[in-house]
Design a protein around this motif. Structure first.
Motif, PDB file in Angstrom:
ATOM      1  N   ALA A 115     -14.290  16.175  48.629  1.00 17.36           N
ATOM      2  CA  ALA A 115     -13.300  16.279  48.716  1.00 17.36           C
ATOM      3  C   ALA A 115     -12.112  15.121  48.369  1.00 17.36           C
ATOM      4  N   MET A 116     -12.531  14.313  47.302  1.00 13.21           N
ATOM      5  CA  MET A 116     -11.629  13.887  46.150  1.00 13.21           C
ATOM      6  C   MET A 116     -10.834  14.516  45.428  1.00 13.21           C
ATOM      7  N   MET A 117     -11.303  16.083  44.951  1.00  9.92           N
ATOM      8  CA  MET A 117     -10.146  16.744  44.460  1.00  9.92           C
ATOM      9  C   MET A 117      -9.613  17.673  45.328  1.00  9.92           C
ATOM     10  N   ILE A 118      -9.605  17.985  46.899  1.00 10.98           N
ATOM     11  CA  ILE A 118      -9.026  18.682  47.383  1.00 10.98           C
ATOM     12  C   ILE A 118      -7.425  17.726  47.403  1.00 10.98           C
ATOM     13  N   PRO A 119      -5.739  18.683  48.004  1.00 10.47           N
ATOM     14  CA  PRO A 119      -4.967  17.820  48.164  1.00 10.47           C
ATOM     15  C   PRO A 119      -5.380  17.563  49.421  1.00 10.47           C
ATOM     16  N   MET A 120      -4.376  16.443  49.633  1.00  7.61           N
ATOM     17  CA  MET A 120      -4.086  15.739  51.121  1.00  7.61           C
ATOM     18  C   MET A 120      -3.305  16.473  51.639  1.00  7.61           C
ATOM     19  N   VAL A 121      -2.326  17.153  51.095  1.00  9.83           N
ATOM     20  CA  VAL A 121      -0.697  17.343  51.604  1.00  9.83           C
ATOM     21  C   VAL A 121      -0.825  18.626  52.717  1.00  9.83           C
ATOM     22  N   LEU A 122      -1.979  19.575  52.339  1.00  8.04           N
ATOM     23  CA  LEU A 122      -1.842  19.828  53.532  1.00  8.04           C
ATOM     24  C   LEU A 122      -1.869  19.633  54.874  1.00  8.04           C
ATOM     25  N   GLY A 123      -3.226  18.227  54.421  1.00  7.96           N
ATOM     26  CA  GLY A 123      -3.591  17.839  55.847  1.00  7.96           C
ATOM     27  C   GLY A 123      -3.105  17.070  56.306  1.00  7.96           C
ATOM     28  N   TRP A 124      -2.138  16.742  55.623  1.00  6.62           N
ATOM     29  CA  TRP A 124      -0.891  15.355  56.844  1.00  6.62           C
ATOM     30  C   TRP A 124      -0.316  16.244  57.759  1.00  6.62           C
ATOM     31  N   ILE A 125       0.132  17.291  57.541  1.00  5.49           N
ATOM     32  CA  ILE A 125       0.901  17.942  59.078  1.00  5.49           C
ATOM     33  C   ILE A 125       0.254  17.914  60.050  1.00  5.49           C
ATOM     34  N   PRO A 126      -0.977  18.014  60.507  1.00  2.64           N
ATOM     35  CA  PRO A 126      -1.947  18.122  61.058  1.00  2.64           C
ATOM     36  C   PRO A 126      -2.429  17.067  61.517  1.00  2.64           C
ATOM     37  N   LEU A 127      -2.617  16.444  60.593  1.00  4.50           N
ATOM     38  CA  LEU A 127      -2.588  14.621  61.061  1.00  4.50           C
ATOM     39  C   LEU A 127      -1.403  14.051  62.190  1.00  4.50           C
TER      40      LEU A 127
END
Lengths: 280, 313
Positions: A115-127
């Motif tokens: 999870a440290m390598m995954i770009p979290m930008v994608l998750g920010w929309i659902p979050l």
């Protein structure tokens, strides 16, 4: 003899770029401090020099008119709550992953670390919508939770590697004396990992104090702004008001706690960050 | 009595604490489940959900969404700004890798090999920008680039190079390049430390052997230092690439907001604009999927390219 002369010349030659880069690093920072004591007129007249009189008007303006006081308070809350929550979540998991054998432990560890390598930008929309449903959008505690979870993989990684250096014999003898695993975790492992826990906490606290983008997305009203958002706001205002002095004062307020932590914990921070990078 | 139970294979973990299976699993559940639930809600669910969102047209609130199949992806491939944002990201990746690695290797070698007595001073100073907030870095550098008051233009005027002065961040040709310097400025310290750690682990005997063979300091650097810190160099390059592709948009957002005229938009800042400023959440999620795919593919390819057998002497 010839060799040592050559050596001296080459060492002086090496120093020049080192000194130049030191200036490049220090000058903007020092200049920011100096600028925070200058009036706007002085900043225009002589942007890169010393002020004629050192006045703290900029700090007073930032503190009262731009309500930096609220933002400092919000940032402190987010930082403290975030850092504590990270520890509460990370310590037991790190211990279980490091010391207890169970099916899937390797998988779980890999999951957290990747999870440290995954770009979290994608998750920010659902979050964004998720926080809205939980009534945690535009809420500093919601932001603190998001922060804590975002630093979870790093914290678990550093804590497991730290716990692996604790000798197992201590836990074994405590267990023989009848201590429960909960007791072992709380009374043996946690105190013995204190050095690792402090390192992780300082790293996380600096991260949360500095963070900008998630705050930009998940906070909306001005009274909830963290320091990073307040500074960004003052900066965009300064394009029109030219209140550069106030802007510098707010930058100084943001950076001083980091400088203090760095001067105390310089080695821990350096070690913590390089370790975090090495897992890559 | 509880004793360590010997296992036929060694995993580095012991089961000394186990009194009964039930107790072990209760304790495991206590340790793992709350954390995993939080991680699932705030990390795993949003990531998969983002993937799901990319097939919907959602403007405004999450209630009003309409399944559109691959429409967002078709839009992605015909959006003229997208190739530019990808190129901008790779431009930052390439310039940062080159700039940071050359400077970090130079500084690391200078501070470890050349017995400079004030080396700890440099180390502490050079690392500091790494823990500064991107907001502070961005605003500080925006002022350094300021057309009227900024240090760069003042310096150029001082040197009599008035023709070279320009509005760096407001100039379509120079804005992106101007973002490289602050990124390097803020990034060097960490990699300097990583490489210094690697160099410190090289045995002195290699250098002695090289010296006996008549190698000068330059040759020693190429034949001994560089091959032996290759693992650290590889980690550093990968780390720069990952953090740039996953986070370059932060400094872009602070310094230029993607402008002027989209010339500094990177993938992440374009996502922010589409999703959180224009409320095209579905299309934003599609850009997010693209970032994920590009970033993972780049890392995989890079790992393959950088794969080089460990040097043994």
């Amino acid at each position: 003899m010839k060799r040592s002369v050559g050596n001296m010349i080459s060492r002086t030659g090496i120093r020049i770029p080192l000194i130049l880069w030191s200036i490049a690093v220090l000058y903007p920072i020092i200049w920011m401090f100096i600028g925070s004591f200058k009036s706007n007129a002085e900043i225009y007249a002589n942007p890169w020099g010393f002020p004629e009189t050192w006045n703290i008007q900029n700090f007073a303006t930032a503190w009262t008119e731009y309500s930096i006081d609220t933002s400092v308070f919000n940032s402190l809350i987010v930082t403290a709550v975030g850092a504590i929550l990270t520890l509460v979540l990370a310590i037991p998991t790190a211990y279980a992953l490091e010391r207890i054998r169970f099916k899937g432990s390797h998988f779980l560890f890999t999951l957290y670390i990747s999870a440290m390598m995954i770009p979290m930008v994608l998750g920010w929309i659902p979050l964004f919508f998720l926080l809205g449903q939980f009534n945690l959008l535009d809420n500093i505690f919601g932001l603190a939770i998001v922060y804590a979870i975002s630093q979870l993989p790093f914290s678990i990684f550093v804590l497991t590697s730290f716990m692996s250096t604790i000798p197992k014999s201590l836990e074994e003898s405590a267990a023989m004396d009848g201590m429960s695993p909960y007791g072992v975790l709380w009374k043996i492992i946690t105190p013995l990992s204190m050095s690792g826990i402090i390192t992780v906490t300082i790293m996380n606290a600096i991260q949360f104090w500095n963070e900008y983008f998630m705050a930009l997305i998940f906070l909306q009203s001005e009274e909830n702004y963290t320091l990073a958002l307040a500074i960004d706001f003052i900066s965009s205002e300064a394009q029109y008001t030219n209140a550069w002095g106030t802007l510098f004062a707010s930058l100084v307020i943001a950076i001083v706690p980091v400088i203090i932590l760095y001067s105390i914990f310089q080695q821990r921070i350096a070690k913590g960050m390089t370790e975090g990078a090495i897992k890559g | 009595m509880r004793f360590h139970i010997p296992y036929p294979y060694f995993t580095g973990k012991s089961d000394w604490m186990v009194q009964s299976k039930k107790q072990k699993y209760l304790f495991l559940a206590f340790c793992l489940i709350p954390t995993f639930i939080m991680f699932s809600i705030f990390t795993l669910y949003p990531l998969f959900s983002g993937l799901y969102y990319s097939f919907f047209d959602m403007s405004g609130s999450s209630q009003a969404k309409e399944f559109v199949g691959f429409d967002n992806y078709i839009k992605l491939f015909s959006d003229e700004i997208i190739p530019a944002t990808i190129w901008h990201d790779y431009f930052l990746v390439i310039t940062k890798v080159i700039g940071i690695m050359i400077m970090a290797v130079f500084i690391a070698v200078a501070l470890t090999q050349l017995k400079i007595k004030e080396a700890p001073f440099y180390r502490i100073i050079f690392f500091f920008p790494n823990i500064m907030s991107v907001v502070v870095i961005g605003i500080l550098w925006a002022f350094i680039y300021n057309p009227d008051l900024g240090l760069i233009n003042s310096g150029l005027e001082f040197l009599g190079l008035e023709n070279w002065t320009r509005a760096w961040l407001g100039n379509e040709n120079w804005a992106l390049t101007s973002l490289v310097l602050p990124s390097i400025w803020a990034g060097i310290g960490l990699f300097m430390l990583l490489l210094m750690g690697g160099i410190a682990n090289i045995s002195k005997s290699y250098y002695e052997a090289a010296r006996i063979d008549g190698a000068n300091e330059w040759q020693q650097f190429w034949k001994v230092t560089l091959p032996l810190v290759w693992p650290q160099i590889k980690i550093s390059i990968l780390y720069i690439v990952i953090t740039t592709l996953n986070g370059s948009f932060i400094i872009v957002q602070v310094m230029t907001g993607g402008g002027p005229n989209n010339t500094t938009h990177v993938m992440g800042s374009y996502l922010y604009q589409q999703a959180f400023q224009q409320y095209n959440f579905g299309y934003g999620a599609t850009i997010g999927v693209m970032i994920l795919v590009i970033s993972l593919l780049t890392v995989l390819i890079l790992q393959f390219i950088l794969r080089r057998d460990k040097v043994e002497y």
